[in-house]
Scaffold this active site. Structure first.
Site, PDB file in Angstrom:
ATOM      1  N   GLU A 268       2.067  66.806  -8.677  1.00  0.00           N
ATOM      2  CA  GLU A 268       0.901  66.886  -9.580  1.00  0.00           C
ATOM      3  C   GLU A 268      -0.385  67.211  -8.832  1.00  0.00           C
ATOM      4  O   GLU A 268      -1.151  68.054  -9.270  1.00  0.00           O
ATOM      5  CB  GLU A 268       0.676  65.532 -10.287  1.00  0.00           C
ATOM      6  CG  GLU A 268       1.543  65.288 -11.485  1.00  0.00           C
ATOM      7  CD  GLU A 268       1.298  63.897 -12.088  1.00  0.00           C
ATOM      8  OE1 GLU A 268       1.267  63.807 -13.311  1.00  0.00           O
ATOM      9  OE2 GLU A 268       1.157  62.909 -11.340  1.00  0.00           O
TER      10      GLU A 268
ATOM     11  N   ASN B 225      -8.841  70.067 -31.910  1.00  0.00           N
ATOM     12  CA  ASN B 225      -7.756  69.738 -30.975  1.00  0.00           C
ATOM     13  C   ASN B 225      -6.448  69.863 -31.736  1.00  0.00           C
ATOM     14  O   ASN B 225      -6.378  69.479 -32.900  1.00  0.00           O
ATOM     15  CB  ASN B 225      -7.862  68.282 -30.500  1.00  0.00           C
ATOM     16  CG  ASN B 225      -9.023  68.073 -29.558  1.00  0.00           C
ATOM     17  OD1 ASN B 225      -9.713  69.017 -29.202  1.00  0.00           O
ATOM     18  ND2 ASN B 225      -9.223  66.826 -29.158  1.00  0.00           N
ATOM     19  N   GLY B 226      -5.407  70.331 -31.055  1.00  0.00           N
ATOM     20  CA  GLY B 226      -4.109  70.445 -31.722  1.00  0.00           C
ATOM     21  C   GLY B 226      -3.718  71.900 -31.898  1.00  0.00           C
ATOM     22  O   GLY B 226      -4.320  72.794 -31.288  1.00  0.00           O
TER      23      GLY B 226
ATOM     24  N   CYS C   6      -7.613  68.968 -24.822  1.00  0.00           N
ATOM     25  CA  CYS C   6      -8.922  69.251 -25.418  1.00  0.00           C
ATOM     26  C   CYS C   6      -9.676  67.968 -25.769  1.00  0.00           C
ATOM     27  O   CYS C   6      -9.076  66.953 -26.083  1.00  0.00           O
ATOM     28  CB  CYS C   6      -8.744  70.048 -26.695  1.00  0.00           C
ATOM     29  SG  CYS C   6      -7.762  71.519 -26.494  1.00  0.00           S
TER      30      CYS C   6
ATOM     31  N   TRP D 296      -8.406  73.213 -23.632  1.00  0.00           N
ATOM     32  CA  TRP D 296      -7.258  73.389 -22.751  1.00  0.00           C
ATOM     33  C   TRP D 296      -6.413  74.459 -23.452  1.00  0.00           C
ATOM     34  O   TRP D 296      -5.841  74.208 -24.514  1.00  0.00           O
ATOM     35  CB  TRP D 296      -6.499  72.073 -22.620  1.00  0.00           C
ATOM     36  CG  TRP D 296      -5.442  72.030 -21.569  1.00  0.00           C
ATOM     37  CD1 TRP D 296      -5.627  71.781 -20.239  1.00  0.00           C
ATOM     38  CD2 TRP D 296      -4.039  72.194 -21.753  1.00  0.00           C
ATOM     39  NE1 TRP D 296      -4.412  71.790 -19.588  1.00  0.00           N
ATOM     40  CE2 TRP D 296      -3.423  72.040 -20.485  1.00  0.00           C
ATOM     41  CE3 TRP D 296      -3.225  72.458 -22.864  1.00  0.00           C
ATOM     42  CZ2 TRP D 296      -2.041  72.136 -20.304  1.00  0.00           C
ATOM     43  CZ3 TRP D 296      -1.850  72.551 -22.675  1.00  0.00           C
ATOM     44  CH2 TRP D 296      -1.279  72.399 -21.405  1.00  0.00           C
TER      45      TRP D 296
ATOM     46  N   LYS E 145      -4.654  65.029 -19.056  1.00  0.00           N
ATOM     47  CA  LYS E 145      -4.434  63.584 -19.015  1.00  0.00           C
ATOM     48  C   LYS E 145      -3.683  63.116 -20.244  1.00  0.00           C
ATOM     49  O   LYS E 145      -2.774  62.306 -20.169  1.00  0.00           O
ATOM     50  CB  LYS E 145      -5.799  62.890 -18.935  1.00  0.00           C
ATOM     51  CG  LYS E 145      -5.733  61.381 -18.931  1.00  0.00           C
ATOM     52  CD  LYS E 145      -5.270  60.888 -17.592  1.00  0.00           C
ATOM     53  CE  LYS E 145      -5.091  59.401 -17.530  1.00  0.00           C
ATOM     54  NZ  LYS E 145      -4.153  59.042 -16.439  1.00  0.00           N
TER      55      LYS E 145
ATOM     56  N   GLU F 118       8.808  58.899  -9.321  1.00  0.00           N
ATOM     57  CA  GLU F 118       7.367  58.808  -9.553  1.00  0.00           C
ATOM     58  C   GLU F 118       6.593  59.308  -8.324  1.00  0.00           C
ATOM     59  O   GLU F 118       5.573  59.987  -8.447  1.00  0.00           O
ATOM     60  CB  GLU F 118       7.000  57.353  -9.914  1.00  0.00           C
ATOM     61  CG  GLU F 118       5.529  57.059 -10.072  1.00  0.00           C
ATOM     62  CD  GLU F 118       4.810  57.894 -11.133  1.00  0.00           C
ATOM     63  OE1 GLU F 118       5.454  58.579 -11.928  1.00  0.00           O
ATOM     64  OE2 GLU F 118       3.564  57.871 -11.112  1.00  0.00           O
TER      65      GLU F 118
ATOM     66  N   ARG G 102      -9.486  64.504 -19.212  1.00  0.00           N
ATOM     67  CA  ARG G 102      -8.316  64.856 -20.017  1.00  0.00           C
ATOM     68  C   ARG G 102      -7.727  66.199 -19.614  1.00  0.00           C
ATOM     69  O   ARG G 102      -6.611  66.517 -20.006  1.00  0.00           O
ATOM     70  CB  ARG G 102      -8.706  64.900 -21.502  1.00  0.00           C
ATOM     71  CG  ARG G 102      -9.089  63.551 -22.051  1.00  0.00           C
ATOM     72  CD  ARG G 102      -9.825  63.683 -23.362  1.00  0.00           C
ATOM     73  NE  ARG G 102      -8.962  64.147 -24.435  1.00  0.00           N
ATOM     74  CZ  ARG G 102      -8.459  63.355 -25.371  1.00  0.00           C
ATOM     75  NH1 ARG G 102      -8.718  62.081 -25.356  1.00  0.00           N
ATOM     76  NH2 ARG G 102      -7.710  63.842 -26.334  1.00  0.00           N
TER      77      ARG G 102
ATOM     78  N   LYS H 155       3.957  62.400  -8.334  1.00  0.00           N
ATOM     79  CA  LYS H 155       2.570  62.304  -7.850  1.00  0.00           C
ATOM     80  C   LYS H 155       2.278  63.436  -6.866  1.00  0.00           C
ATOM     81  O   LYS H 155       1.250  64.081  -6.930  1.00  0.00           O
ATOM     82  CB  LYS H 155       2.304  60.970  -7.128  1.00  0.00           C
ATOM     83  CG  LYS H 155       2.152  59.738  -7.959  1.00  0.00           C
ATOM     84  CD  LYS H 155       0.896  59.642  -8.773  1.00  0.00           C
ATOM     85  CE  LYS H 155       1.011  60.272 -10.103  1.00  0.00           C
ATOM     86  NZ  LYS H 155       1.672  59.661 -11.193  1.00  0.00           N
TER      87      LYS H 155
ATOM     88  N   HIS I 142      26.131  65.575  -2.984  1.00  0.00           N
ATOM     89  CA  HIS I 142      26.572  66.443  -4.080  1.00  0.00           C
ATOM     90  C   HIS I 142      25.625  67.621  -4.285  1.00  0.00           C
ATOM     91  O   HIS I 142      25.535  68.169  -5.382  1.00  0.00           O
ATOM     92  CB  HIS I 142      26.700  65.619  -5.366  1.00  0.00           C
ATOM     93  CG  HIS I 142      27.685  64.508  -5.251  1.00  0.00           C
ATOM     94  ND1 HIS I 142      29.033  64.724  -5.081  1.00  0.00           N
ATOM     95  CD2 HIS I 142      27.521  63.159  -5.203  1.00  0.00           C
ATOM     96  CE1 HIS I 142      29.666  63.564  -4.968  1.00  0.00           C
ATOM     97  NE2 HIS I 142      28.756  62.593  -5.028  1.00  0.00           N
TER      98      HIS I 142
HETATM   99  C1  G6P Z   1       0.444  63.647 -19.061  1.00  0.00           C
HETATM  100  C2  G6P Z   1      -0.285  62.975 -17.913  1.00  0.00           C
HETATM  101  C3  G6P Z   1       0.660  62.034 -17.177  1.00  0.00           C
HETATM  102  C4  G6P Z   1       1.271  61.034 -18.146  1.00  0.00           C
HETATM  103  C5  G6P Z   1       1.951  61.740 -19.323  1.00  0.00           C
HETATM  104  C6  G6P Z   1       2.332  60.753 -20.417  1.00  0.00           C
HETATM  105  O1  G6P Z   1       1.400  64.510 -18.557  1.00  0.00           O
HETATM  106  O2  G6P Z   1      -0.801  63.937 -17.022  1.00  0.00           O
HETATM  107  O3  G6P Z   1      -0.052  61.335 -16.176  1.00  0.00           O
HETATM  108  O4  G6P Z   1       2.198  60.246 -17.477  1.00  0.00           O
HETATM  109  O5  G6P Z   1       1.055  62.680 -19.915  1.00  0.00           O
HETATM  110  O6  G6P Z   1       1.157  60.215 -20.949  1.00  0.00           O
HETATM  111  P1  G6P Z   1       1.041  58.821 -21.646  1.00  0.00           P
HETATM  112  O7  G6P Z   1      -0.403  58.719 -22.019  1.00  0.00           O
HETATM  113  O8  G6P Z   1       1.934  58.879 -22.861  1.00  0.00           O
HETATM  114  O9  G6P Z   1       1.475  57.788 -20.694  1.00  0.00           O
END
Ligand code: G6P
Length: 610
Positions: free
Chosen positions: A490, A100-101, A2, A75, A605, A483, A27, A487, A506
């Site tokens: 995501e 927010n929260g 949010c 959100w 985000k 990673e 975000r 990606k 395994h």
């Molecule tokens: C969310 C974002 C990711 C990020 C993660 C941790 O899931 O979509 O891209 O890696 O949060 O966020 P931070 O701001 O703590 O790196």
């Protein structure tokens, strides 16, 4: 997650609020809304599910005007994605609130408020705030006091902004667990959950502390701490570029951010890494006194940041002679973990506001760690303010939800941490100078690697009809494979799993067939021959592989294997360099699949709630 924007001004604030919401789109959100007090001091509200542009179009068709206003991107947590659940929420057409929260005890508050005659029109926890504030106003005529009294009844996390039509020239804001920043203008003031939202109108910011409640008018800001004492908080001048929210000619923020990596890694190294190595003070004024005694590092992070921590573990143990554990913050915070003697807690975070990581830091404060450090990209964020030491990655604003340049600058910082700790722990001199030389060559190597972009774009066509994929790496390339898989899932929604390739036999070998592409990261390091054996295991079972390999690693393309050669790099920086082709691959697969690259479905985000 949010986003909040608010303004008290002498001009119509609607366009400021909408521009702020657009700047917070990155975000992640699913609905948006605005409320203003109009010339007759009536509350006017407009809400839409979907994009901010839909809200902007609705306002263009039916203009709204006001000098005091609040706005929000939601959100969904409590209640589905509907207009009725979108913020701002009202109480009796008098109070308007954005939040927010999560208010965890909202159900019991809701029952009490219902009993007192308040009518609920949404399924959200936020509506409780609006009614509670109005309820408190029965015993005081001060909106500030009403908000202070209301928040004292809330459990959970909130960053909230409240407007009262009977007190039209102010907003009252409260912060506990969700960040809020006040933007100072000339005869106008603003509030937002993120300074990026306000860059078009101001560069002067006050970051609220946990428990703060503030009263904001056009000309004045009064801040009260959690005990109700009026306090002065420092004013920060932001140097974030105003156009940080522009795509700079690229089709997506993510692509822009991928291509920025040579520059931002160079910025992150500049004035910090010399030919002699690093000075501990780049981690903060008190760093030398702390780092010289560190014998163990506990890293805590989420998502992509967790993967950079996983990579750093290999470096810290191999080169800096300190032991290291890495844990996902949401796990770390809810289990009793052993605190090693002389242990440094290191949080890694792009935003500095991730709820689980922040909670882990707060928990660790009373757990016997000698000190805390954050590797973070956002100045003034909660992690930066609450940690003993901070290393700022200089990635600039990262807008794409899928993290790219934050990751490579985190790795850059973590390699410098390895050098700093190594200096106090008998680091091998040859390793030290090899790392220093390799790190100096890094920006140029990243540039060379980005030149593979066209080749990877073509390669992406082979992935577009796939439903599953497997990423393999060994040693410090295993987290890079993780990673890469993150990606791909995501932004292209293709199921992707990562394995340390020694683990293939395994279990995952059972999955291999010609329908599941296997992506391998293969720099020329001491594990290359082992990796080649794993590649043969896949080939023998009819798997189709895509191998990102060092030119010198002697992989040959054939029917079951497509080799993409990367520039030769020292194995020390290979994890950072091999990240690039995996980012590009995900990006181009997502383009072919037509997904929303910068704001993938269901993701946010900055995850500021648990
Ligand atoms: C969310 C974002 C990711 C990020 C993660 C941790 O899931 O979509 O891209 O890696 O949060 O966020 P931070 O701001 O703590 O790196």
């Amino acid at each position: 997650m949010c986003g909040i924007v608010g303004a008290v001004a002498e001009r119509n604030v609607v366009s400021i609020l909408l521009e702020g919401l657009k700047r917070l789109e990155y975000r992640g959100y699913d609905s948006a809304g605005v409320a203003v007090l109009d010339a007759e001091n009536q509350l006017i509200r407009m809400r839409r599910t979907g994009k901010v542009q839909e809200l902007a179009d609705a306002i263009a068709a039916d203009p709204v005007k006001g000098f005091t206003g609040i706005a929000h991107t939601r959100w969904a947590t409590h209640g589905g994605v509907t207009e009725a659940n979108a913020h701002p929420h009202f109480s009796n057409e008098r109070i308007a609130v954005v939040h927010n929260g999560i208010i965890e005890n909202y159900q019991s508050l809701r029952e009490t408020l219902r009993g007192a005659g308040y009518l609920f029109t949404s399924d959200t926890d936020t509506e409780t705030i609006a009614h509670q504030v109005e309820h408190e106003l029965q015993s005081t005529d001060s909106l500030l006091k009403a908000v202070q009294s209301a928040v004292s009844k809330f459990h959970g996390a909130y960053g909230t902004v409240v407007m009262d039509k009977q007190d039209p020239e102010k907003v009252v804001v409260a912060r506990s667990g969700s960040p809020l920043v006040i933007g100072l203008g000339i005869d106008e003031n603003f509030i937002a959950s993120d300074q990026l939202a306000l860059l078009p109108v101001t560069r002067r910011f006050i970051f609220l502390e946990e428990g703060d409640v503030a009263e904001i008018t056009r000309t004045q800001v009064h801040i009260f701490d959690k005990d109700g004492n009026e306090v002065l908080r420092p004013v920060h001048d932001s140097d974030i570029e105003h156009d940080a929210g522009d795509k700079g000619g690229y089709r997506h923020y993510m692509l822009k951010e991928i291509h920025e990596q040579p520059t931002v890694v160079r910025n992150t190294l500049q004035d910090r890494l010399t030919q002699q190595g690093v000075d501990a003070r780049i981690f903060g004024a008190r760093a030398e006194g702390i780092l010289k005694d560190v014998k163990h590092v506990q890293i805590v992070a989420c998502g992509t940041s967790y993967h950079s921590g996983m990579t750093a573990r290999y470096w810290l143990e191999q080169y800096a002679n300190v032991s290291c554990n890495v844990e996902i913050a949401s796990e770390f915070r809810y289990r009793k973990s052993f605190v090693h003697p002389n242990s440094l807690l290191v949080t890694i975070s792009q935003s500095g506001e991730t709820a689980d990581t922040l909670a882990a830091l707060r928990l660790a404060k009373d757990s016997g760690y000698m000190a805390s450090m954050t590797i973070c990209n956002v100045p003034g964020s909660s992690l930066v303010r609450e940690s003993d030491l901070a290393f700022m990655t200089l990635a600039g604003a990262e807008i794409g939800v899928a993290s790219t340049k934050a990751f490579t600058t985190q790795l850059t910082g973590l390699m410098m941490l390895t050098l700093a700790l190594g200096q106090f722990n008998q680091m091998n001199e040859a390793d030290h100078s090899k790392i220093v030389q390799a790190m100096h060559s890094l920006p140029a190597k990243l540039e060379e690697t980005l030149a593979l972009s066209d080749e990877i774009e073509k390669l992406a066509e082979e992935f577009a009809d796939k439903n599953h994929s497997l990423f393999l790496g060994r040693g410090d390339q295993y987290p890079i494979a993780m990673e890469g898989a993150l990606k791909l899932k995501e932004i292209s929604y293709i199921h992707a799993e990562a394995y340390a390739s020694g683990e293939l036999k395994h279990g995952p070998l059972a999955l291999i067939d010609d329908e599941m592409p296997v992506i391998v990261v293969a720099p020329n390091n001491e594990l290359l021959e082992k990796l080649k054996s794993n590649v043969e295991e896949v080939r023998a079972r009819g798997g189709i592989m895509y191998v990102f390999a060092d030119k010198d690693a002697r992989f040959e393309s054939d029917d079951s294997m497509r080799v993409i050669n990367l520039p030769h790099v020292d194995s020390i920086i290979a994890p950072i360099v091999y990240t690039i082709p995996l980012q590009l691959l995900s990006y181009y697969v997502a383009i072919i699949k037509g997904t929303d690259v910068d704001q993938p479905r269901n993701l946010a985000k900055s995850v500021t709630v648990e």
